[in-house]
Write a protein that holds these residues in place. Structure first.
Motif, mmCIF file in Angstrom:
data_model
loop_
_atom_site.group_PDB
_atom_site.id
_atom_site.type_symbol
_atom_site.label_atom_id
_atom_site.label_comp_id
_atom_site.label_asym_id
_atom_site.label_seq_id
_atom_site.Cartn_x
_atom_site.Cartn_y
_atom_site.Cartn_z
ATOM 1 N N UNK A 1 60.299 62.298 49.298
ATOM 2 C CA UNK A 1 60.966 63.584 49.325
ATOM 3 C C UNK A 1 61.181 64.082 47.916
ATOM 4 N N UNK A 2 60.521 65.199 47.514
ATOM 5 C CA UNK A 2 60.708 65.690 46.167
ATOM 6 C C UNK A 2 61.887 66.628 46.028
ATOM 7 N N UNK A 3 62.833 66.578 46.955
ATOM 8 C CA UNK A 3 64.011 67.421 46.834
ATOM 9 C C UNK A 3 64.709 67.114 45.516
ATOM 10 N N UNK A 4 65.293 68.135 44.922
ATOM 11 C CA UNK A 4 65.805 68.010 43.562
ATOM 12 C C UNK A 4 66.934 67.011 43.457
ATOM 13 N N UNK A 5 66.639 65.915 42.794
ATOM 14 C CA UNK A 5 67.550 64.918 42.312
ATOM 15 C C UNK A 5 68.804 64.618 43.098
ATOM 16 N N UNK A 6 68.759 63.852 44.186
ATOM 17 C CA UNK A 6 69.978 63.479 44.878
ATOM 18 C C UNK A 6 70.849 62.604 43.979
ATOM 19 N N UNK A 7 72.149 62.716 44.137
ATOM 20 C CA UNK A 7 73.067 61.959 43.293
ATOM 21 C C UNK A 7 72.908 60.473 43.522
ATOM 22 N N UNK A 8 72.653 60.071 44.747
ATOM 23 C CA UNK A 8 72.479 58.661 45.065
ATOM 24 C C UNK A 8 71.152 58.479 45.772
ATOM 25 N N UNK A 9 70.498 57.388 45.460
ATOM 26 C CA UNK A 9 69.208 57.116 46.088
ATOM 27 C C UNK A 9 69.394 56.771 47.555
ATOM 28 N N UNK A 10 68.441 57.201 48.348
ATOM 29 C CA UNK A 10 68.460 56.899 49.776
ATOM 30 C C UNK A 10 67.676 55.621 50.019
ATOM 31 N N UNK B 1 60.629 57.424 47.491
ATOM 32 C CA UNK B 1 60.588 57.985 46.144
ATOM 33 C C UNK B 1 60.624 56.868 45.115
ATOM 34 N N UNK B 2 59.637 56.858 44.229
ATOM 35 C CA UNK B 2 59.596 55.889 43.144
ATOM 36 C C UNK B 2 59.906 56.615 41.842
ATOM 37 N N UNK B 3 60.951 56.168 41.173
ATOM 38 C CA UNK B 3 61.339 56.772 39.899
ATOM 39 C C UNK B 3 60.976 55.829 38.769
ATOM 40 N N UNK C 1 61.059 64.318 41.617
ATOM 41 C CA UNK C 1 59.927 63.402 41.472
ATOM 42 C C UNK C 1 58.870 63.727 42.529
ATOM 43 N N UNK C 2 57.631 63.309 42.246
ATOM 44 C CA UNK C 2 56.575 63.514 43.236
ATOM 45 C C UNK C 2 56.874 62.754 44.523
ATOM 46 N N UNK C 3 57.324 61.530 44.394
ATOM 47 C CA UNK C 3 57.578 60.675 45.554
ATOM 48 C C UNK C 3 56.914 59.338 45.363
#
Length: 569
Positions: free
Chosen positions: A95-104, A198-200, A239-241
């Motif tokens: 999910x490339x949604x803009x920067x969640x505060x906490x990782x899912x 999502x891999x950061x 991120x791309x994902x």
């Protein structure tokens, strides 16, 4: 039961693949979802003392088996893997949604080692850890990350491949890594794949917190490895994902220069068994919603959860180790589609495995430059290039430049619509043409579809939904998917009656007799369960065709990434 698109088993962005076991859950940051799946791990057995054929135990739960014979050559293992459907197809997108505060759940962080473009950097394992709390482990098929480098020798133009290792943070490899002998002035490109959401990428100089025996342990590194590697993970807040790269533009510039100078020979596209050119990663006959994602790298996984590079020497030394694979579009093409229709992939020497020929994402993309029109290029409605539910020219072009593709110009909505139209038109035509070959070839995921034909049909139907194609084109999904429980057993193209197959995948190469009219007959003794009668495609409601720039919750308004084009930090 039947449905026009089997999106109820996980859905779209933020979920995982259409490859093994089916998992659900909420997508991080919202947005559309896709099918979730578990990546198979393949156990390596042993062969005769003279290196004969191997024994493999395919296990979605990670179990492995050995017998009491001599060590196995990895090449033989990989050949057997391709023949027995161990590699799932493209695992989906994050999910490339803009920067969640906490990782899912399903989000992980990969720590990039110092100087990742050097021989020492390539031989230094990448470290996998949780993005924000929780845990991430390479031994978990839904969380494994993969790294693949391709190298150009600027003096000779020759290409080579090296797959850096990924380990759990704070652990050691199951075997020492091989330090590659790089040519002088080597131009190195690195690409990433991921079996989670999502891999950061994280620079080595940052602080990493991991859990070990229920305790939190802080790790520190030194130096900004992301800057050293010129790494791109998406836009700063999106991120791309599952896709990322380091130094890809420089690699492709060097490779294209070598091709132009006649130093690097790209194999021409051969003629497939169906009489058409062999497909590439840019062929609308085989693409899906998120083409050119993930890599073809594999690792060896030991019983204690450690990993090693997938080399012949390690396969011989680590008896009982399993092959851990990255579900990818590229893997689906080179290990299944190509083999089903008599094609071969572009390969180069593996610097970790004594020069054994191997594939890579970068090689696939170089050969894809030979693709005839219409050419499939990453579209703006690819979930990995969107920011939330908004199409992004900036993010799309960042993805494209990492895959040796020209930038997207012109209308975003027009590009998205054209991709949908070509994908469903050319895709159905290729499926119809190669139905017999695909039906006779094993499924990449027997838990999801009975054979390669039903798998590819399911994948195409999913992609039509996940790209919002009905809203973009005003046309309903023409593919009907017939299921028996969770397994796709029949596919109807263009509204025809589904071509059914037994619930058990045939062995690779097994003959399947087509019924009159081209539909594949069910295997003897198999009767579809009650409720498997297919239904016609869903008709869109009046007014379903979108206005320009607006498609079923997908917008082409102000680009949220336009002011944020820096690489990963």
């Amino acid at each position: 039961m039947s449905r026009t698109s089997p999106d109820s088993r996980g859905g779209h962005r933020g979920s995982r693949s259409r490859a093994s076991a089916l998992n659900g859950g909420a997508a991080p940051g919202g947005g559309r979802r896709r099918r979730s799946a578990r990546l198979p791990i393949v156990g390596i057995g042993a062969a005769s003392a003279i290196g004969g054929l191997i024994g493999l135990l395919l296990s979605v739960t990670g179990g492995g088996a050995t017998n009491a014979a001599a060590p196995v050559r990895l090449a033989a293992a990989q050949a057997q893997i391709a023949a027995t459907a161990p590699t799932p197809a493209d695992p989906g997108n994050g999910d490339p949604a803009a920067g969640p505060a906490e990782a899912a759940p399903g989000d992980c962080t990969l720590v990039v080692p110092p100087n990742p473009l050097t021989a020492k950097g390539l031989a230094t394992p990448y470290q996998l850890t949780a993005a924000a709390g929780g845990t991430c482990h390479q031994a978990n098929p839904d969380q494994a990350a993969f790294v693949q480098a391709t190298i150009i020798d600027p003096a000779t133009g020759k290409a080579s491949v090296y797959n850096p290792l990924v380990i759990d943070a704070g652990t050691q490899p199951a075997a020492p890594t091989v330090t590659p002998a790089l040519p002088r002035g080597a131009v190195v490109g690195v690409w990433f794949g991921f079996n989670g959401n999502n891999l950061k990428l994280q620079k080595n100089g940052g602080k990493v917190t991991v859990r070990h025996s229920n305790r939190r342990i802080g790790l520190r590194g030194s130096g900004n490895s992301l800057a050293q590697g010129r790494c791109v993970n998406g836009t700063p807040n999106s991120v791309f994902g599952q896709f990322a790269y380091c130094n890809a533009p420089a690699f492709f510039a060097a490779a294209n220069k070598a091709v132009k100078a006649g130093q690097l020979a790209i194999p021409p596209l051969a003629t497939a068994g169906d009489g058409k050119p062999c497909p590439t990663t840019r062929d609308f006959g085989v693409v899906d919603q998120d083409q050119s994602d993930n890599v073809t790298a594999t690792y060896l996984l030991t019983a204690d959860g450690r990993t090693a590079q997938a080399t012949d020497a390690n396969a011989a030394a680590l008896q009982g180790a399993q092959v851990l694979t990255n579900a990818s579009d590229n893997g689906l093409l080179v290990n299944f589609i190509d083999k089903a229709i008599g094609c071969d992939a572009f390969t180069a020497p593996d610097l970790a495995n004594n020069g054994t020929p191997t594939t890579s994402l970068a090689l696939d993309e170089l050969q894809a430059g030979l693709q005839a029109s219409p050419v499939a290029l990453v579209p703006p409605n690819n979930p990995m290039t969107m920011v939330g539910n908004t199409m992004s020219r900036v993010k799309t072009n960042l993805y494209r430049v990492g895959s040796n593709m020209p930038p997207l110009r012109g209308s975003l909505t027009a590009a998205a619509k054209a991709y949908c139209t070509n994908m469903i038109t050319v895709g159905q035509a290729r499926l119809q043409l190669d139905q017999a070959q695909f039906t006779a070839f094993a499924s990449p995921d027997p838990a999801a579809a009975t054979n390669l034909f039903t798998f590819l049909g399911m994948r195409l139907a999913d992609s039509y939904v996940n790209l919002n194609c009905q809203a973009l084109t005003g046309k309903p999904n023409p593919i009907t998917v017939q299921t028996n429980g969770d397994i796709v057993v029949g596919i109807a193209l263009g509204g025809a009656a589904p071509a059914s197959a037994a619930a058990t995948a045939p062995a690779a190469g097994a003959a399947v007799a087509p019924a009159a009219g081209g539909a594949t007959a069910p295997a003897a003794g198999t009767t579809p369960a009650a409720g498997t009668t297919p239904t016609a495609g869903t008709t869109p409601a009046a007014g379903a065709a979108p206005a320009a720039g607006d498609a079923a919750g997908m917008t082409a308004g102000t680009d949220p990434a336009a002011a944020a084009t820096s690489p990963a930090a």
